[in-house]
Motif scaffolding. Structure first.
Motif, mmCIF file in Angstrom:
data_model
loop_
_atom_site.group_PDB
_atom_site.id
_atom_site.type_symbol
_atom_site.label_atom_id
_atom_site.label_comp_id
_atom_site.label_asym_id
_atom_site.label_seq_id
_atom_site.Cartn_x
_atom_site.Cartn_y
_atom_site.Cartn_z
ATOM 1 N N HIS A 111 0.767 -58.145 -74.938
ATOM 2 C CA HIS A 111 0.899 -57.954 -76.382
ATOM 3 C C HIS A 111 2.145 -57.116 -76.667
ATOM 4 C CE1 HIS A 111 -3.401 -58.454 -75.416
ATOM 5 N NE2 HIS A 111 -3.452 -59.174 -76.528
ATOM 6 N N LEU B 30 3.340 -54.926 -79.909
ATOM 7 C CA LEU B 30 2.866 -53.598 -80.289
ATOM 8 C C LEU B 30 3.942 -52.527 -80.128
ATOM 9 C CD1 LEU B 30 -0.675 -53.791 -78.648
ATOM 10 C CD2 LEU B 30 -0.178 -53.755 -81.096
ATOM 11 N N THR C 145 -3.720 -43.480 -81.665
ATOM 12 C CA THR C 145 -3.970 -44.723 -80.924
ATOM 13 C C THR C 145 -4.816 -44.458 -79.684
ATOM 14 O OG1 THR C 145 -1.912 -45.725 -81.702
ATOM 15 C CG2 THR C 145 -2.878 -46.614 -79.677
ATOM 16 N N SER D 263 -6.708 -48.398 -84.794
ATOM 17 C CA SER D 263 -7.045 -48.705 -83.404
ATOM 18 C C SER D 263 -8.499 -49.141 -83.281
ATOM 19 C CB SER D 263 -6.776 -47.492 -82.511
ATOM 20 O OG SER D 263 -5.399 -47.215 -82.465
ATOM 21 N N TYR E 102 -6.185 -55.909 -74.135
ATOM 22 C CA TYR E 102 -5.605 -55.401 -75.379
ATOM 23 C C TYR E 102 -5.626 -53.874 -75.447
ATOM 24 C CZ TYR E 102 -4.708 -54.563 -80.310
ATOM 25 O OH TYR E 102 -4.174 -54.104 -81.484
ATOM 26 N N SER E 103 -6.727 -53.262 -75.037
ATOM 27 C CA SER E 103 -6.852 -51.801 -75.159
ATOM 28 C C SER E 103 -5.759 -51.078 -74.377
ATOM 29 C CB SER E 103 -8.227 -51.351 -74.658
ATOM 30 O OG SER E 103 -9.243 -51.898 -75.474
ATOM 31 N N ARG F 47 -2.321 -51.705 -75.865
ATOM 32 C CA ARG F 47 -2.067 -50.975 -77.115
ATOM 33 C C ARG F 47 -1.609 -49.545 -76.821
ATOM 34 N NH1 ARG F 47 -2.732 -51.625 -82.402
ATOM 35 N NH2 ARG F 47 -3.039 -49.760 -83.681
ATOM 36 N N THR G 123 2.375 -48.651 -77.347
ATOM 37 C CA THR G 123 2.610 -47.636 -78.378
ATOM 38 C C THR G 123 3.484 -46.512 -77.834
ATOM 39 O OG1 THR G 123 0.533 -48.101 -79.541
ATOM 40 C CG2 THR G 123 1.507 -45.928 -79.864
#
Length: 338
Positions: free
Chosen positions: A31, A34, A61, A109, A123-124, A127, A131
């Motif tokens: 991803h 982000l 986040t 979040s 995804y977690s 992220r 970030t």
């Protein structure tokens, strides 16, 4: 070069976004969008605000992802579970007395991890990692490559205000020379209000300039200039406050009926002299090299006559005390809510 130096907002975000995307992909993120999303949000007008927002986004986040990842498997995905987790997250942030911006990042979040985790288990982690990547890239580019600089803009506003303050003393002198009419006094009060707004704008711009270079490792020279500009700003504030006091005193003197023509002539001369003195002082702002000068090139002394020296201080105190009484005499003490 001027475009690159002064239009950083135009090219820094695209550059940082591109670099952060590539770095996120290289680190294994599925991803990578982000990272540039964090870049876009983190690059603010000043480095100080950029650091603050980047830190808040990272903290919010991480907290939101860890909180949601640990609880989401037990509550399922629906509107009520999302609302419940958002409520609990907001309560925790409030209990810890954290900034509202962190609460927003925690909420985002929670919402996104709740939705994406069941469909994309990576995804977690993506992220959090992306970030951090986006925030670091944004700050490095913003701080090290032509960081935002409002010093010249602040100095121009101060010079602009100084010109107007000098003209203001000229207008006071003209008012005194023509007999201190009440209608012209109102015009001077309006002029004072305009000057106050200009002073506030110059102060705001100087604060912004200070924030811009606070975390710039290469901005020592700029920080020295800003320190000296702050000292000059104090002089401008004092000049403004004294001009307002002089108008008040002159108006009262005129209303008393004891403001003789000779006194009017003397004070018209004094006020014009002060206008010229302020105008001359402006050269200190025009030329940064002259910041080291302690005073104007021309020594100026306006002193009370010898026979009044023993009275000038108590009279000034009485005038100030009278003004305090006038400021507060109409306060309604019957309002128990106060």
């Amino acid at each position: 070069m001027d475009f690159i130096k002064y239009k950083g907002a135009v090219w820094k975000i695209p550059l940082a976004a591109a670099l952060s995307w590539e770095l996120a992909e290289w680190s294994g993120s599925k991803h990578p969008y982000l990272a540039p999303l964090t870049v876009i949000l983190s690059i603010q007008l000043t480095v100080d605000k950029s650091i603050q927002f980047a830190w808040q986004r990272i903290m919010g986040t991480i907290a939101g992802v860890l909180f949601t990842a640990s609880i989401a498997p037990y509550v399922g995905l629906n509107g009520w579970s999302i609302g419940f987790l958002l409520f609990v997250g907001a309560l925790i942030v409030t209990w810890l007395k954290l900034d509202h911006a962190i609460m927003i990042q925690v909420a985002l979040s929670i919402l996104l991890v709740m939705y994406f985790q069941s469909k994309m288990p990576s995804y977690s982690l993506d992220r959090i990692r992306d970030t951090v990547i986006g925030a670091v890239i944004a700050l490095l580019i913003h701080m090290l490559i032509f960081p935002p600089d409002s010093v010249n803009k602040a100095k121009k506003k101060m010079i602009h205000f100084t010109d107007h303050l000098s003209n203001h003393f000229i207008n006071i002198a003209l008012w005194v020379k023509e007999g201190c009419s009440s209608s012209e006094a109102q015009t001077l009060q309006t002029e004072l209000q305009t000057l106050f707004r200009e002073l506030h704008q110059a102060t705001t711009e100087l604060d912004k300039a200070e924030q811009s270079v606070r975390y710039n490792p290469l901005g020592r020279k700029k920080r020295d200039i800003i320190k000296k500009l702050n000292q000059k700003m104090q002089q401008l504030r004092s000049g403004y406050a004294n001009s307002a006091d002089m108008i008040r005193v002159l108006a009262k003197w005129s209303e008393s009926g004891n403001f003789a023509k000779e006194d009017q002539r003397i004070w018209a001369v004094h006020l014009n002299t002060l206008a010229g003195f302020v105008k001359e002082w402006k050269s200190v702002l025009d030329d940064p090299a002259s910041f080291s000068l302690a005073s104007n090139g021309t020594a100026l002394q306006i002193k009370a006559p010898a026979h009044m020296e023993n009275y000038q201080y108590p009279l000034a105190l009485y005038m100030n005390a009278e003004q305090v009484v006038q400021d507060f005499q109409n306060v309604d003490f019957s309002n128990k809510a106060l």
